[in-house]
Design a protein around this motif. Sequence first.
Motif, PDB file in Angstrom:
ATOM      1  N   UNK A 491       0.829  -1.199   0.000  1.00  0.00           N
ATOM      2  CA  UNK A 491       0.000   0.000   0.000  1.00  0.00           C
ATOM      3  C   UNK A 491       0.871   1.260   0.000  1.00  0.00           C
ATOM      4  N   UNK A 492       1.936   1.270   0.786  1.00  0.00           N
ATOM      5  CA  UNK A 492       2.831   2.433   0.835  1.00  0.00           C
ATOM      6  C   UNK A 492       3.433   2.686  -0.540  1.00  0.00           C
ATOM      7  N   UNK A 493       3.789   1.613  -1.242  1.00  0.00           N
ATOM      8  CA  UNK A 493       4.323   1.780  -2.602  1.00  0.00           C
ATOM      9  C   UNK A 493       3.278   2.415  -3.510  1.00  0.00           C
ATOM     10  N   UNK A 494       2.019   2.012  -3.350  1.00  0.00           N
ATOM     11  CA  UNK A 494       0.941   2.591  -4.146  1.00  0.00           C
ATOM     12  C   UNK A 494       0.725   4.054  -3.771  1.00  0.00           C
ATOM     13  N   UNK A 495       0.788   4.360  -2.497  1.00  0.00           N
ATOM     14  CA  UNK A 495       0.619   5.743  -2.039  1.00  0.00           C
ATOM     15  C   UNK A 495       1.684   6.652  -2.640  1.00  0.00           C
ATOM     16  N   UNK A 496       2.919   6.141  -2.730  1.00  0.00           N
ATOM     17  CA  UNK A 496       3.994   6.944  -3.313  1.00  0.00           C
ATOM     18  C   UNK A 496       3.710   7.250  -4.787  1.00  0.00           C
ATOM     19  N   UNK A 497       3.124   6.304  -5.513  1.00  0.00           N
ATOM     20  CA  UNK A 497       2.804   6.539  -6.925  1.00  0.00           C
ATOM     21  C   UNK A 497       1.660   7.537  -7.042  1.00  0.00           C
ATOM     22  N   UNK A 498       0.683   7.431  -6.167  1.00  0.00           N
ATOM     23  CA  UNK A 498      -0.403   8.419  -6.156  1.00  0.00           C
ATOM     24  C   UNK A 498       0.162   9.812  -5.916  1.00  0.00           C
ATOM     25  N   UNK A 503      -0.764  14.211  -6.956  1.00  0.00           N
ATOM     26  CA  UNK A 503      -0.749  15.204  -5.877  1.00  0.00           C
ATOM     27  C   UNK A 503       0.076  16.412  -6.289  1.00  0.00           C
ATOM     28  N   UNK A 504      -0.500  17.590  -6.068  1.00  0.00           N
ATOM     29  CA  UNK A 504       0.210  18.839  -6.333  1.00  0.00           C
ATOM     30  C   UNK A 504      -0.066  19.804  -5.192  1.00  0.00           C
ATOM     31  N   UNK A 505       0.943  20.074  -4.372  1.00  0.00           N
ATOM     32  CA  UNK A 505       0.822  20.987  -3.235  1.00  0.00           C
ATOM     33  C   UNK A 505      -0.357  20.594  -2.347  1.00  0.00           C
ATOM     34  N   UNK A 506      -0.482  19.312  -2.076  1.00  0.00           N
ATOM     35  CA  UNK A 506      -1.543  18.828  -1.207  1.00  0.00           C
ATOM     36  C   UNK A 506      -2.881  18.632  -1.894  1.00  0.00           C
ATOM     37  N   UNK A 507      -3.027  19.156  -3.099  1.00  0.00           N
ATOM     38  CA  UNK A 507      -4.269  18.991  -3.857  1.00  0.00           C
ATOM     39  C   UNK A 507      -4.181  17.721  -4.692  1.00  0.00           C
ATOM     40  N   UNK A 508      -5.189  16.884  -4.599  1.00  0.00           N
ATOM     41  CA  UNK A 508      -5.156  15.562  -5.222  1.00  0.00           C
ATOM     42  C   UNK A 508      -6.142  15.512  -6.380  1.00  0.00           C
ATOM     43  N   UNK A 509      -5.646  15.131  -7.535  1.00  0.00           N
ATOM     44  CA  UNK A 509      -6.502  14.948  -8.710  1.00  0.00           C
ATOM     45  C   UNK A 509      -7.095  13.543  -8.683  1.00  0.00           C
ATOM     46  N   UNK A 568     -10.451  22.279  -6.831  1.00  0.00           N
ATOM     47  CA  UNK A 568      -9.566  23.443  -6.881  1.00  0.00           C
ATOM     48  C   UNK A 568      -8.922  23.515  -8.257  1.00  0.00           C
ATOM     49  N   UNK A 569      -8.656  24.735  -8.738  1.00  0.00           N
ATOM     50  CA  UNK A 569      -7.799  24.835  -9.911  1.00  0.00           C
ATOM     51  C   UNK A 569      -6.341  24.821  -9.455  1.00  0.00           C
ATOM     52  N   UNK A 570      -5.413  24.967 -10.368  1.00  0.00           N
ATOM     53  CA  UNK A 570      -3.990  24.834 -10.030  1.00  0.00           C
ATOM     54  C   UNK A 570      -3.510  25.924  -9.081  1.00  0.00           C
ATOM     55  N   UNK A 571      -4.269  27.004  -8.953  1.00  0.00           N
ATOM     56  CA  UNK A 571      -3.912  28.083  -8.036  1.00  0.00           C
ATOM     57  C   UNK A 571      -4.713  28.032  -6.744  1.00  0.00           C
ATOM     58  N   UNK A 572      -5.491  26.954  -6.562  1.00  0.00           N
ATOM     59  CA  UNK A 572      -6.270  26.812  -5.337  1.00  0.00           C
ATOM     60  C   UNK A 572      -7.610  27.509  -5.367  1.00  0.00           C
ATOM     61  N   UNK A 573      -7.975  28.089  -6.505  1.00  0.00           N
ATOM     62  CA  UNK A 573      -9.298  28.706  -6.607  1.00  0.00           C
ATOM     63  C   UNK A 573     -10.359  27.619  -6.777  1.00  0.00           C
ATOM     64  N   UNK A 574     -11.574  27.917  -6.320  1.00  0.00           N
ATOM     65  CA  UNK A 574     -12.611  26.901  -6.281  1.00  0.00           C
ATOM     66  C   UNK A 574     -13.234  26.656  -7.650  1.00  0.00           C
ATOM     67  N   UNK A 575     -13.535  25.375  -7.886  1.00  0.00           N
ATOM     68  CA  UNK A 575     -14.222  24.933  -9.089  1.00  0.00           C
ATOM     69  C   UNK A 575     -15.343  23.984  -8.699  1.00  0.00           C
ATOM     70  N   UNK A 576     -16.343  23.859  -9.556  1.00  0.00           N
ATOM     71  CA  UNK A 576     -17.402  22.887  -9.350  1.00  0.00           C
ATOM     72  C   UNK A 576     -18.471  23.372  -8.388  1.00  0.00           C
ATOM     73  N   UNK A 577     -19.417  22.487  -8.144  1.00  0.00           N
ATOM     74  CA  UNK A 577     -20.580  22.858  -7.343  1.00  0.00           C
ATOM     75  C   UNK A 577     -20.205  23.075  -5.886  1.00  0.00           C
ATOM     76  N   UNK A 578     -20.977  23.931  -5.231  1.00  0.00           N
ATOM     77  CA  UNK A 578     -20.616  24.397  -3.899  1.00  0.00           C
ATOM     78  C   UNK A 578     -21.846  24.707  -3.075  1.00  0.00           C
ATOM     79  N   UNK A 579     -21.778  24.617  -1.742  1.00  0.00           N
ATOM     80  CA  UNK A 579     -20.742  23.883  -1.010  1.00  0.00           C
ATOM     81  C   UNK A 579     -20.924  22.391  -1.228  1.00  0.00           C
ATOM     82  N   UNK A 580     -19.826  21.665  -1.247  1.00  0.00           N
ATOM     83  CA  UNK A 580     -19.835  20.244  -1.588  1.00  0.00           C
ATOM     84  C   UNK A 580     -19.810  19.412  -0.308  1.00  0.00           C
ATOM     85  N   UNK A 581     -20.832  18.570  -0.128  1.00  0.00           N
ATOM     86  CA  UNK A 581     -20.940  17.787   1.102  1.00  0.00           C
ATOM     87  C   UNK A 581     -19.747  16.861   1.290  1.00  0.00           C
ATOM     88  N   UNK A 582     -19.354  16.140   0.244  1.00  0.00           N
ATOM     89  CA  UNK A 582     -18.277  15.169   0.380  1.00  0.00           C
ATOM     90  C   UNK A 582     -16.976  15.835   0.798  1.00  0.00           C
TER      91      UNK A 582
END
Length: 607
Positions: A491-498, A503-509, A568-582
């Motif tokens: 699992x740790x090996x998989x996490x490293x690939x993720x 992952x970009x600056x804590x934001x996960x695609x 989030x977009x690449x600059x951390x600005x919000x995208x998509x429907x809001x507020x998002x429950x999940x």
Amino acid sequence: MAEDQKTAQVPIQRHGVIGNMRALALVADTGSIDYMCWPEFDSPSLFAALLDTPAAGMFEVAPRLPDARRLQIYLPGSNVLQTRWLSRDAVVEVTDFMPVVADAGLPPLLVRRVTVVQGHARIRMRCRVRHDYSRADTRARLADGCVLFSAPDQIDVSLSASVPLLLQEHTAIADFDLGAGEHAQFVFGHARDARVNPGRVEELLKQTLAFWRQWLRKSNYRGRWRESVERSALVLKLLTSREHGGILAAGTFGLPELAGGERNWDYRYCWIRDASFTVYAFMRLGFSDEANAFMRWVRARVSACSEDPSPLRIVYSIAGQKHLPEAQLDHLAGHLASRPVRIGNQAYEQKQLDIYGELLDAVYLANKYGEAISHEGWENCQRVVDRLCEQWQESDVGIWEMRGAPQHFLHSRLMCWVALDRAIRLAYKRSLPAPFERWDRARQAIHHDIWTHFWDDEAGHFVQRLGSREVDAAMLLMPLFRFVGATDPRWIATLRVIERDLVRDGMVYRYRTREGTDGLVGDEGAFTACSFWYVECLARAGELDKAHLEFEQLLRYANPLGLYAEEFDRNGRHLGNTPQALSHLALISAATFLDRKLSGDSSFWQP
């Protein structure tokens, strides 16, 4: 309206949300309500400037202070919003709320109060109603000091005020002066209910503040991030139907996952997938009534499914309707010119096998910490699990509702395993009758299938789907649902690939968007919920310093009110429907786990 037509759209993250658990509205920091569906969450909109121009409907109350600094804040412990203007010459505040009254069946009211705290200010009010997603020919007329808005085959609504109202091109207007300590009030709603009475407005405000604060006092969270967790809880309560108990995925429709893109969906519905996340979050914070009400909503869908040859749907309306035909509002320009603007959600026709895992995990959690399952409920669950024993090897569109060809996704297999595992656990725990041998045989077969076919020896990590070496963020749920140990080397090996790929600056695609692989064109932003799942995975793996840092970064990406949209977009600005429950559900889960780990508390509340 010529001047208004040129007004630029206010970005998603510069909005607060108000509501009464039946409807909600987005309030921009400019003082404009530019999104509201009424009288229900999923009713057609009356204000839709956020998806077009002010001509599509808006309700502005703001001072003429062009050089003022603008701030938004919630009155403590509530969903009552205050927008403030601070200039050299004046301080002005607009207080917005939807009253929470004893009779939940009354159509929602929208109350706005503008007050000059210091100095003197000229106030501008503009209210333009456009019924039916701005498709109806809405007309306005003055009647008994109010403005009545009507359109063919639509519900009449009205605006009343403590200041004189005028009409201009079927728009209610008012321009007036206020000095220090003076205020004006506006009440918008059903034609028979919307009447300004200063004493009544003050009483409604007191009642509404008392409701939210008394509810929030039930929270048992006392950790490091209390403000963020409590705001998330208030958002979830706001998105919860007071009448039905279901919870919306988000409050809006048609907001884009990429500026100018086509991924613009309607999320004003209730997904079965959110069941376990919702029950976990509410139970973890001590809100057992909400968790139990949501499970009653879910059980009603399962019960209906058992009486109907059609399978369990992945998404329903808040009232339980299972047909949500998708349509495009081609007359709307879209937020940031993102088209098409969609209403309805064709995902209701999709097959997504993972929903059974979320469903049975929620049933298990509810039985462990909430209401025990009924005899009829268990019979329905047995039918669901028996059906899954025959289906788990089938392909589907996966958690991300791909609009391409069905695939064999790891996450779908994982959640099929979760469904069987939780059903077996619950049956043993409650001494309930079950075909244990058959269920356990299927559970072991899925376990073997995942470790055999979704682990790639050459690549050295788990893979998103058969025939691919890619990863996706749904795989972060593998340790969270206890399929694999959080420190297991594979699992740790998989996490490293993720981390490397998504992952970009804590934001996960969610996954790598390649042209056509998900049936859609274009890219998308980073997914907020996945970003919080990543934090929790790090914490569970013992990487506390890293998890702590990533979590603090994600908190900075909230809007000034602590709200999160879908992405989030690449600059951390919000995208998509809001507020998002999940997004807020994932925040609560990550915050509670990480806080206890950082505090050295080993007595974790465990699902």
